[in-house]
Design a protein around this motif. Sequence first.
Motif, PDB file in Angstrom:
ATOM      1  N   PHE A   1      69.545  30.696  50.459  1.00 53.38           N
ATOM      2  CA  PHE A   1      68.672  31.910  50.432  1.00 53.38           C
ATOM      3  C   PHE A   1      67.499  31.730  51.485  1.00 53.38           C
ATOM      4  O   PHE A   1      66.804  32.871  51.660  1.00 53.38           O
ATOM      5  CB  PHE A   1      68.214  32.279  49.105  1.00 53.38           C
ATOM      6  CG  PHE A   1      69.262  32.593  48.099  1.00 53.38           C
ATOM      7  CD1 PHE A   1      69.847  34.127  48.271  1.00 53.38           C
ATOM      8  CD2 PHE A   1      69.964  31.729  47.149  1.00 53.38           C
ATOM      9  CE1 PHE A   1      70.711  34.361  47.339  1.00 53.38           C
ATOM     10  CE2 PHE A   1      70.650  32.344  46.309  1.00 53.38           C
ATOM     11  CZ  PHE A   1      71.160  33.489  46.140  1.00 53.38           C
ATOM     12  N   ARG A   2      67.199  30.745  52.037  1.00 51.71           N
ATOM     13  CA  ARG A   2      66.148  30.465  52.805  1.00 51.71           C
ATOM     14  C   ARG A   2      65.997  31.491  54.170  1.00 51.71           C
ATOM     15  O   ARG A   2      65.130  32.406  54.229  1.00 51.71           O
ATOM     16  CB  ARG A   2      66.006  29.177  53.506  1.00 51.71           C
ATOM     17  CG  ARG A   2      64.839  28.830  53.944  1.00 51.71           C
ATOM     18  CD  ARG A   2      64.784  27.582  54.427  1.00 51.71           C
ATOM     19  NE  ARG A   2      64.768  26.458  53.371  1.00 51.71           N
ATOM     20  CZ  ARG A   2      65.490  25.471  53.235  1.00 51.71           C
ATOM     21  NH1 ARG A   2      66.268  24.991  54.451  1.00 51.71           N
ATOM     22  NH2 ARG A   2      65.666  24.504  52.327  1.00 51.71           N
ATOM     23  N   LEU A   3      66.957  31.814  54.985  1.00 49.03           N
ATOM     24  CA  LEU A   3      66.968  32.755  55.972  1.00 49.03           C
ATOM     25  C   LEU A   3      67.312  34.028  55.517  1.00 49.03           C
ATOM     26  O   LEU A   3      66.870  35.154  56.083  1.00 49.03           O
ATOM     27  CB  LEU A   3      68.081  32.197  57.003  1.00 49.03           C
ATOM     28  CG  LEU A   3      67.553  31.038  57.584  1.00 49.03           C
ATOM     29  CD1 LEU A   3      68.834  30.294  58.766  1.00 49.03           C
ATOM     30  CD2 LEU A   3      66.414  30.995  58.376  1.00 49.03           C
ATOM     31  N   SER A   4      68.299  34.334  54.507  1.00 47.31           N
ATOM     32  CA  SER A   4      68.505  35.661  54.221  1.00 47.31           C
ATOM     33  C   SER A   4      67.546  36.238  53.101  1.00 47.31           C
ATOM     34  O   SER A   4      67.611  37.482  52.744  1.00 47.31           O
ATOM     35  CB  SER A   4      69.851  35.532  53.497  1.00 47.31           C
ATOM     36  OG  SER A   4      69.979  34.802  52.279  1.00 47.31           O
ATOM     37  N   ASP A   5      66.734  35.164  52.423  1.00 41.16           N
ATOM     38  CA  ASP A   5      65.820  36.010  51.557  1.00 41.16           C
ATOM     39  C   ASP A   5      64.435  35.044  51.556  1.00 41.16           C
ATOM     40  O   ASP A   5      64.245  34.184  50.773  1.00 41.16           O
ATOM     41  CB  ASP A   5      66.420  35.771  50.100  1.00 41.16           C
ATOM     42  CG  ASP A   5      65.409  36.386  48.961  1.00 41.16           C
ATOM     43  OD1 ASP A   5      64.878  37.127  49.226  1.00 41.16           O
ATOM     44  OD2 ASP A   5      65.800  35.837  47.588  1.00 41.16           O
ATOM     45  N   PRO A   6      63.822  35.269  52.620  1.00 42.09           N
ATOM     46  CA  PRO A   6      62.503  34.766  52.915  1.00 42.09           C
ATOM     47  C   PRO A   6      61.595  34.545  51.853  1.00 42.09           C
ATOM     48  O   PRO A   6      61.062  33.486  51.600  1.00 42.09           O
ATOM     49  CB  PRO A   6      62.153  35.193  54.116  1.00 42.09           C
ATOM     50  CG  PRO A   6      62.661  36.387  54.209  1.00 42.09           C
ATOM     51  CD  PRO A   6      63.893  36.594  53.570  1.00 42.09           C
ATOM     52  N   GLN A   7      61.267  35.555  51.053  1.00 46.80           N
ATOM     53  CA  GLN A   7      60.237  35.194  50.012  1.00 46.80           C
ATOM     54  C   GLN A   7      60.782  35.208  48.872  1.00 46.80           C
ATOM     55  O   GLN A   7      60.011  35.129  47.612  1.00 46.80           O
ATOM     56  CB  GLN A   7      59.245  36.618  49.749  1.00 46.80           C
ATOM     57  CG  GLN A   7      58.637  37.272  51.150  1.00 46.80           C
ATOM     58  CD  GLN A   7      57.740  38.224  51.127  1.00 46.80           C
ATOM     59  OE1 GLN A   7      58.130  39.149  50.391  1.00 46.80           O
ATOM     60  NE2 GLN A   7      56.739  38.121  52.051  1.00 46.80           N
ATOM     61  N   GLY A   8      62.260  34.992  48.579  1.00 46.21           N
ATOM     62  CA  GLY A   8      62.831  34.787  47.387  1.00 46.21           C
ATOM     63  C   GLY A   8      63.013  35.831  46.450  1.00 46.21           C
ATOM     64  O   GLY A   8      63.096  35.545  45.423  1.00 46.21           O
ATOM     65  N   PHE A   9      62.775  36.865  46.807  1.00 49.64           N
ATOM     66  CA  PHE A   9      62.835  38.305  45.741  1.00 49.64           C
ATOM     67  C   PHE A   9      64.061  38.395  44.989  1.00 49.64           C
ATOM     68  O   PHE A   9      64.249  38.475  44.018  1.00 49.64           O
ATOM     69  CB  PHE A   9      62.570  39.466  46.495  1.00 49.64           C
ATOM     70  CG  PHE A   9      60.951  39.504  46.856  1.00 49.64           C
ATOM     71  CD1 PHE A   9      60.225  38.750  46.266  1.00 49.64           C
ATOM     72  CD2 PHE A   9      60.577  40.627  47.661  1.00 49.64           C
ATOM     73  CE1 PHE A   9      58.815  38.866  46.605  1.00 49.64           C
ATOM     74  CE2 PHE A   9      59.215  40.650  48.176  1.00 49.64           C
ATOM     75  CZ  PHE A   9      58.462  39.767  47.396  1.00 49.64           C
ATOM     76  N   TYR A  10      65.369  38.065  45.865  1.00 51.75           N
ATOM     77  CA  TYR A  10      66.524  38.255  45.342  1.00 51.75           C
ATOM     78  C   TYR A  10      66.845  36.984  44.651  1.00 51.75           C
ATOM     79  O   TYR A  10      67.385  37.285  43.300  1.00 51.75           O
ATOM     80  CB  TYR A  10      67.797  38.447  46.493  1.00 51.75           C
ATOM     81  CG  TYR A  10      67.927  39.829  47.087  1.00 51.75           C
ATOM     82  CD1 TYR A  10      68.383  40.822  46.431  1.00 51.75           C
ATOM     83  CD2 TYR A  10      67.156  39.746  48.429  1.00 51.75           C
ATOM     84  CE1 TYR A  10      68.507  42.120  47.212  1.00 51.75           C
ATOM     85  CE2 TYR A  10      67.207  40.893  49.097  1.00 51.75           C
ATOM     86  CZ  TYR A  10      67.736  42.115  48.303  1.00 51.75           C
ATOM     87  OH  TYR A  10      67.933  43.259  48.954  1.00 51.75           O
ATOM     88  N   ALA A  11      66.473  35.794  44.815  1.00 47.79           N
ATOM     89  CA  ALA A  11      66.762  34.741  43.936  1.00 47.79           C
ATOM     90  C   ALA A  11      65.805  34.721  42.655  1.00 47.79           C
ATOM     91  O   ALA A  11      65.938  34.215  41.772  1.00 47.79           O
ATOM     92  CB  ALA A  11      66.451  33.486  44.832  1.00 47.79           C
ATOM     93  N   THR A  12      64.536  35.321  42.882  1.00 52.33           N
ATOM     94  CA  THR A  12      63.772  35.225  41.604  1.00 52.33           C
ATOM     95  C   THR A  12      64.313  36.189  40.750  1.00 52.33           C
ATOM     96  O   THR A  12      64.300  36.026  39.407  1.00 52.33           O
ATOM     97  CB  THR A  12      62.371  35.957  42.108  1.00 52.33           C
ATOM     98  OG1 THR A  12      61.710  35.123  43.177  1.00 52.33           O
ATOM     99  CG2 THR A  12      61.568  36.209  40.711  1.00 52.33           C
ATOM    100  N   LEU A  13      64.860  37.392  41.043  1.00 54.25           N
ATOM    101  CA  LEU A  13      65.677  38.089  40.140  1.00 54.25           C
ATOM    102  C   LEU A  13      67.029  37.535  39.828  1.00 54.25           C
ATOM    103  O   LEU A  13      67.546  38.413  38.772  1.00 54.25           O
ATOM    104  CB  LEU A  13      65.729  39.693  40.662  1.00 54.25           C
ATOM    105  CG  LEU A  13      64.424  40.395  40.539  1.00 54.25           C
ATOM    106  CD1 LEU A  13      64.566  41.817  41.527  1.00 54.25           C
ATOM    107  CD2 LEU A  13      64.041  40.589  39.150  1.00 54.25           C
ATOM    108  N   GLY A  14      67.687  36.847  40.641  1.00 54.59           N
ATOM    109  CA  GLY A  14      68.781  36.521  40.354  1.00 54.59           C
ATOM    110  C   GLY A  14      70.023  37.532  40.555  1.00 54.59           C
ATOM    111  O   GLY A  14      71.175  37.426  40.060  1.00 54.59           O
ATOM    112  N   VAL A  15      69.860  38.206  41.490  1.00 56.93           N
ATOM    113  CA  VAL A  15      70.848  39.247  42.107  1.00 56.93           C
ATOM    114  C   VAL A  15      71.124  38.944  43.490  1.00 56.93           C
ATOM    115  O   VAL A  15      70.204  38.328  44.358  1.00 56.93           O
ATOM    116  CB  VAL A  15      70.252  40.674  41.972  1.00 56.93           C
ATOM    117  CG1 VAL A  15      70.223  41.180  40.706  1.00 56.93           C
ATOM    118  CG2 VAL A  15      69.033  40.991  42.474  1.00 56.93           C
ATOM    119  N   GLY A  16      72.165  39.492  43.933  1.00 56.68           N
ATOM    120  CA  GLY A  16      72.571  39.420  45.411  1.00 56.68           C
ATOM    121  C   GLY A  16      71.962  40.723  46.259  1.00 56.68           C
ATOM    122  O   GLY A  16      71.559  41.592  45.528  1.00 56.68           O
TER     123      GLY A  16
END
Length: 139
Positions: free
Chosen positions: A7-22
Amino acid sequence: MPDDRVFRLSDPQGFYATLGVGRLADGEEIRAAFRRRAKLVHPDVNPSEDAPQRFQLLIDAYLVLRDPRRRRRYDAACSAPPPLGAVDPDADSPQPLACSRCGRVSAQPRYIIFRRVKSSLLSAQCIDIEGIFCRVCAD
């Protein structure tokens, strides 16, 4: 939980990872994920010292991803090319590909283009949804 390196390059602030969604999650999925995570990290329920910071990060992610305009701007920033030197073309072990919808790393990723048609009485709109999907999401 998906690998953070994906997720580092595709989600720089981690918003998708934080919510656990794609990245292809719709508004209903984002709302459900926010409610599910909020029940776990809310400071009234979670006694840990970092609960207020984690809950604030969850709120920030939800506020950006639920608003279509803010989400488009965030996605545009995510799709910017990585800085020079961030990707090594001669690397022996390339990063695994994650599903665009659920974020899981798949051994057999599939690149698929779905076409969603929205129509009304006088017009029709065709929207292309493309990405890399795991077997479950592709089906």
